[in-house]
Write a protein that holds these residues in place. Structure first.
Motif, PDB file in Angstrom:
ATOM      1  N   GLU A  21       0.802  -1.223   0.000  1.00 36.25           N
ATOM      2  CA  GLU A  21       0.000   0.000   0.000  1.00 36.25           C
ATOM      3  C   GLU A  21       0.831   1.268   0.000  1.00 36.25           C
ATOM      4  O   GLU A  21       0.661   2.157   0.827  1.00 36.25           O
ATOM      5  CB  GLU A  21      -0.973   0.014   1.197  1.00 36.25           C
ATOM      6  N   GLN A  22       1.756   1.332  -0.971  1.00 37.48           N
ATOM      7  CA  GLN A  22       2.607   2.523  -1.072  1.00 37.48           C
ATOM      8  C   GLN A  22       1.940   3.643  -1.872  1.00 37.48           C
ATOM      9  O   GLN A  22       2.621   4.482  -2.454  1.00 37.48           O
ATOM     10  CB  GLN A  22       3.942   2.161  -1.731  1.00 37.48           C
ATOM     11  N   PHE A  23       0.616   3.634  -1.907  1.00 32.29           N
ATOM     12  CA  PHE A  23      -0.076   4.646  -2.702  1.00 32.29           C
ATOM     13  C   PHE A  23      -0.851   5.597  -1.801  1.00 32.29           C
ATOM     14  O   PHE A  23      -1.251   5.228  -0.707  1.00 32.29           O
ATOM     15  CB  PHE A  23      -1.021   3.969  -3.691  1.00 32.29           C
ATOM     16  N   VAL A  24      -1.019   6.806  -2.294  1.00 31.85           N
ATOM     17  CA  VAL A  24      -1.879   7.755  -1.594  1.00 31.85           C
ATOM     18  C   VAL A  24      -2.790   8.428  -2.616  1.00 31.85           C
ATOM     19  O   VAL A  24      -2.446   8.528  -3.795  1.00 31.85           O
ATOM     20  CB  VAL A  24      -1.086   8.878  -0.869  1.00 31.85           C
ATOM     21  N   LEU A  25      -3.935   8.854  -2.149  1.00 32.06           N
ATOM     22  CA  LEU A  25      -4.788   9.677  -2.996  1.00 32.06           C
ATOM     23  C   LEU A  25      -4.630  11.131  -2.577  1.00 32.06           C
ATOM     24  O   LEU A  25      -4.582  11.430  -1.383  1.00 32.06           O
ATOM     25  CB  LEU A  25      -6.258   9.263  -2.862  1.00 32.06           C
ATOM     26  N   HIS A  26      -4.518  11.998  -3.564  1.00 34.50           N
ATOM     27  CA  HIS A  26      -4.611  13.428  -3.314  1.00 34.50           C
ATOM     28  C   HIS A  26      -5.941  13.901  -3.877  1.00 34.50           C
ATOM     29  O   HIS A  26      -6.544  13.212  -4.703  1.00 34.50           O
ATOM     30  CB  HIS A  26      -3.423  14.169  -3.919  1.00 34.50           C
ATOM     31  N   TYR A  27      -6.388  15.045  -3.382  1.00 34.78           N
ATOM     32  CA  TYR A  27      -7.736  15.498  -3.712  1.00 34.78           C
ATOM     33  C   TYR A  27      -7.675  16.934  -4.198  1.00 34.78           C
ATOM     34  O   TYR A  27      -7.153  17.810  -3.510  1.00 34.78           O
ATOM     35  CB  TYR A  27      -8.634  15.394  -2.477  1.00 34.78           C
ATOM     36  N   GLN A  28      -8.184  17.159  -5.403  1.00 41.92           N
ATOM     37  CA  GLN A  28      -8.200  18.522  -5.920  1.00 41.92           C
ATOM     38  C   GLN A  28      -9.630  19.062  -5.865  1.00 41.92           C
ATOM     39  O   GLN A  28     -10.552  18.448  -6.407  1.00 41.92           O
ATOM     40  CB  GLN A  28      -7.673  18.587  -7.355  1.00 41.92           C
ATOM     41  N   PRO A  29      -9.803  20.217  -5.197  1.00 44.00           N
ATOM     42  CA  PRO A  29     -11.147  20.764  -5.041  1.00 44.00           C
ATOM     43  C   PRO A  29     -11.811  21.104  -6.370  1.00 44.00           C
ATOM     44  O   PRO A  29     -11.145  21.547  -7.312  1.00 44.00           O
ATOM     45  CB  PRO A  29     -10.925  22.042  -4.221  1.00 44.00           C
ATOM     46  N   GLN A  42     -11.930  23.740 -11.866  1.00 42.87           N
ATOM     47  CA  GLN A  42     -10.945  22.987 -11.093  1.00 42.87           C
ATOM     48  C   GLN A  42      -9.586  23.389 -11.651  1.00 42.87           C
ATOM     49  O   GLN A  42      -9.414  23.479 -12.857  1.00 42.87           O
ATOM     50  CB  GLN A  42     -11.209  21.494 -11.320  1.00 42.87           C
ATOM     51  N   GLY A  43      -8.631  23.656 -10.781  1.00 42.76           N
ATOM     52  CA  GLY A  43      -7.303  23.997 -11.293  1.00 42.76           C
ATOM     53  C   GLY A  43      -6.425  24.655 -10.257  1.00 42.76           C
ATOM     54  O   GLY A  43      -6.860  24.944  -9.140  1.00 42.76           O
ATOM     55  N   TYR A  44      -5.163  24.879 -10.655  1.00 44.57           N
ATOM     56  CA  TYR A  44      -4.167  25.397  -9.721  1.00 44.57           C
ATOM     57  C   TYR A  44      -4.523  26.772  -9.178  1.00 44.57           C
ATOM     58  O   TYR A  44      -4.054  27.146  -8.113  1.00 44.57           O
ATOM     59  CB  TYR A  44      -2.788  25.462 -10.409  1.00 44.57           C
ATOM     60  N   LEU A  45      -5.353  27.568  -9.898  1.00 46.68           N
ATOM     61  CA  LEU A  45      -5.747  28.871  -9.363  1.00 46.68           C
ATOM     62  C   LEU A  45      -6.378  28.698  -7.985  1.00 46.68           C
ATOM     63  O   LEU A  45      -6.132  29.492  -7.084  1.00 46.68           O
ATOM     64  CB  LEU A  45      -6.742  29.566 -10.299  1.00 46.68           C
ATOM     65  N   PHE A  46      -7.174  27.657  -7.820  1.00 45.80           N
ATOM     66  CA  PHE A  46      -7.851  27.430  -6.545  1.00 45.80           C
ATOM     67  C   PHE A  46      -6.991  26.559  -5.641  1.00 45.80           C
ATOM     68  O   PHE A  46      -6.744  26.901  -4.486  1.00 45.80           O
ATOM     69  CB  PHE A  46      -9.233  26.825  -6.787  1.00 45.80           C
ATOM     70  N   SER A  47      -6.530  25.445  -6.163  1.00 45.75           N
ATOM     71  CA  SER A  47      -5.653  24.582  -5.373  1.00 45.75           C
ATOM     72  C   SER A  47      -5.065  23.484  -6.239  1.00 45.75           C
ATOM     73  O   SER A  47      -5.716  22.990  -7.155  1.00 45.75           O
ATOM     74  CB  SER A  47      -6.450  23.933  -4.233  1.00 45.75           C
ATOM     75  N   PHE A  56      -6.582  18.860   2.473  1.00 44.96           N
ATOM     76  CA  PHE A  56      -7.885  19.085   1.843  1.00 44.96           C
ATOM     77  C   PHE A  56      -8.917  19.495   2.889  1.00 44.96           C
ATOM     78  O   PHE A  56      -9.731  20.391   2.671  1.00 44.96           O
ATOM     79  CB  PHE A  56      -8.357  17.852   1.070  1.00 44.96           C
ATOM     80  N   ALA A  57      -8.873  18.828   4.045  1.00 49.69           N
ATOM     81  CA  ALA A  57      -9.804  19.172   5.122  1.00 49.69           C
ATOM     82  C   ALA A  57      -9.579  20.621   5.579  1.00 49.69           C
ATOM     83  O   ALA A  57     -10.539  21.356   5.831  1.00 49.69           O
ATOM     84  CB  ALA A  57      -9.652  18.197   6.283  1.00 49.69           C
ATOM     85  N   LEU A  58      -8.313  21.026   5.667  1.00 50.41           N
ATOM     86  CA  LEU A  58      -8.011  22.418   6.036  1.00 50.41           C
ATOM     87  C   LEU A  58      -8.568  23.383   4.980  1.00 50.41           C
ATOM     88  O   LEU A  58      -9.115  24.437   5.301  1.00 50.41           O
ATOM     89  CB  LEU A  58      -6.491  22.627   6.167  1.00 50.41           C
ATOM     90  N   TYR A  59      -8.444  22.988   3.722  1.00 47.65           N
ATOM     91  CA  TYR A  59      -8.973  23.807   2.630  1.00 47.65           C
ATOM     92  C   TYR A  59     -10.484  23.951   2.767  1.00 47.65           C
ATOM     93  O   TYR A  59     -11.049  25.032   2.586  1.00 47.65           O
ATOM     94  CB  TYR A  59      -8.597  23.178   1.287  1.00 47.65           C
ATOM     95  N   MET A  60     -11.137  22.841   3.131  1.00 48.79           N
ATOM     96  CA  MET A  60     -12.597  22.862   3.339  1.00 48.79           C
ATOM     97  C   MET A  60     -12.970  23.791   4.492  1.00 48.79           C
ATOM     98  O   MET A  60     -13.998  24.462   4.446  1.00 48.79           O
ATOM     99  CB  MET A  60     -13.109  21.451   3.651  1.00 48.79           C
ATOM    100  N   ASP A  61     -12.137  23.813   5.527  1.00 48.29           N
ATOM    101  CA  ASP A  61     -12.407  24.704   6.660  1.00 48.29           C
ATOM    102  C   ASP A  61     -12.538  26.151   6.191  1.00 48.29           C
ATOM    103  O   ASP A  61     -13.356  26.921   6.693  1.00 48.29           O
ATOM    104  CB  ASP A  61     -11.257  24.624   7.694  1.00 48.29           C
ATOM    105  N   ILE A  62     -11.713  26.511   5.216  1.00 50.27           N
ATOM    106  CA  ILE A  62     -11.678  27.905   4.763  1.00 50.27           C
ATOM    107  C   ILE A  62     -12.677  28.168   3.637  1.00 50.27           C
ATOM    108  O   ILE A  62     -13.380  29.161   3.626  1.00 50.27           O
ATOM    109  CB  ILE A  62     -10.255  28.275   4.283  1.00 50.27           C
ATOM    110  N   HIS A  63     -12.762  27.228   2.681  1.00 51.61           N
ATOM    111  CA  HIS A  63     -13.518  27.505   1.460  1.00 51.61           C
ATOM    112  C   HIS A  63     -14.795  26.678   1.316  1.00 51.61           C
ATOM    113  O   HIS A  63     -15.474  26.761   0.300  1.00 51.61           O
ATOM    114  CB  HIS A  63     -12.643  27.248   0.225  1.00 51.61           C
ATOM    115  N   GLY A  64     -15.083  25.856   2.311  1.00 54.94           N
ATOM    116  CA  GLY A  64     -16.189  24.917   2.143  1.00 54.94           C
ATOM    117  C   GLY A  64     -17.554  25.470   2.510  1.00 54.94           C
ATOM    118  O   GLY A  64     -18.465  24.709   2.798  1.00 54.94           O
TER     119      GLY A  64
END
Ligand code: C2E
Ligand code: CA
Ligand code: CA
Ligand code: CA
Length: 279
Positions: free
Chosen positions: A37-45, A256-261, A269-277
């Motif tokens: 399980e050397q994989f991780v998921l990243h999440y783009q808003p 969706q894109g780097y302008l936002f995140s 991602f959870a921290l991002y949700m705290d601010i922009h969710g």
């Protein structure tokens, strides 16, 4: 001149050897990486226009290699496809994504829709719909918060069988998105034969927004047509305000894109949700 050509040939040959080595090393490590399980998921808003609140995310896999560090999916998804390891890897992605949705939910976050990418070999898997159903049930995810991203070429390989499969997914209650739209050869009129809900405009078109009138006209017409067909439209690869302003004027619903995140790990991602969710 002869020796230069010879040297160039040499450099070229060495580069090829490097690529082949990287290919073999990564390929050989892939099986082990799945076991460990050397994989991780990243999440783009995914951001709703015009209010710019977070309404979703795309799950994007990374290989967290013990020696090589983070490896991008472009470098190992093709290997996983060739070797067939995409089948267990793809299942892991769906499972991890669903668990993550529940973890955010348990942490008290407002529900968002999470999408997962499918690869062509995975899409051809006979028991794919059953597998997704089982994971949704096991994790308790409400299917309306789950989306699959597919490409046109995947659907066109065997259109009739694809339509049946997509109907199978729709019966589960999840939504289906066409990724990289505009890079294939199919018209929207043809795509409407498939039970899809979302159109994701490829980032090559978004990149040129405001720079090329013909390109702008294509994006504008695509958004208008999608809207009139009751498809949700999302633009990927949004990197600047000009692009957002133009997409807003076209009535594009999401971006969706780097302008936002950039894609974020689950904590960020959870921290991002705290601010922009906000709603
Ligand atoms: P994709 O589905 O088209 O995903 C979008 C890619 O664009 C991601 O690259 C993302 O990080 C990148 N991106 C996002 N915003 C911007 C932007 O503003 N500008 C630019 N230039 N790029 C942006 P990533 O994460 O490296 O993924 C590459 C591809 O790998 C994905 O393209 C997808 O086809 C594939 N992939 C990723 N995760 C999975 C997975 O879990 N399963 C499968 N089968 N394929 C995956
Ligand atoms: Ca995608
Ligand atoms: Ca895409
Ligand atoms: Ca792509």
């Amino acid at each position: 001149a002869k020796s230069t050509a010879h040297n160039m040939y040499f450099v070229y040959e060495n580069k090829m050897a490097d690529n082949i080595n990287a290919h073999l090393t990564l390929g050989g490590g892939l099986r082990k990486a799945i076991e460990e399980e050397q994989f991780v998921l990243h999440y783009q808003p995914k951001i709703r226009l015009p209010d710019e609140s977070v309404v979703g995310a795309e799950a994007l896999i990374r290989w967290s290699h013990p020696e090589l560090g983070m490896i991008s999916p472009d470098q190992f998804i093709p290997l996983a496809e060739e070797s067939g390891l995409i089948i267990p890897l793809g299942e892991w992605v769906i499972c991890r994504a669903c668990r993550q949705l529940q973890e955010w939910r348990e942490a008290g976050y407002r529900p968002i829709k999470l999408s997962v990418n499918l690869s062509s070999r995975q899409f051809m898997q006979a028991d794919l719909v059953d597998m997704v159903q089982r994971i949704l049930e096991e994790t308790g995810v409400d299917p309306k918060y789950f989306e699959l991203e597919l490409t046109e070429s995947m659907l066109m390989a065997d259109a009739q069988q694809s339509i049946e499969k997509l109907h199978g997914f729709r019966k589960l209650g999840l939504t289906l998105s066409i990724d990289d739209f505009g890079t294939g050869y199919s018209s929207l009129a043809y795509l409407k034969k498939f039970p899809i809900q979302t159109l994701k405009i490829d980032r090559s078109f978004i990149h040129d927004l405001g720079l090329d009138c013909d390109n702008d006209a294509i994006v504008k017409a695509t958004v208008a047509m999608a809207n009139s067909l009751n498809l949700k439209v999302i633009a990927e690869g949004v990197e600047n305000r000009t692009q957002v302003d133009i997409l807003n004027s076209y009535k594009c619903q999401e971006v969706q894109g780097y302008l936002f995140s950039k894609p974020l790990n689950s904590v960020d991602f959870a921290l991002y949700m705290d601010i922009h969710g906000f709603y």
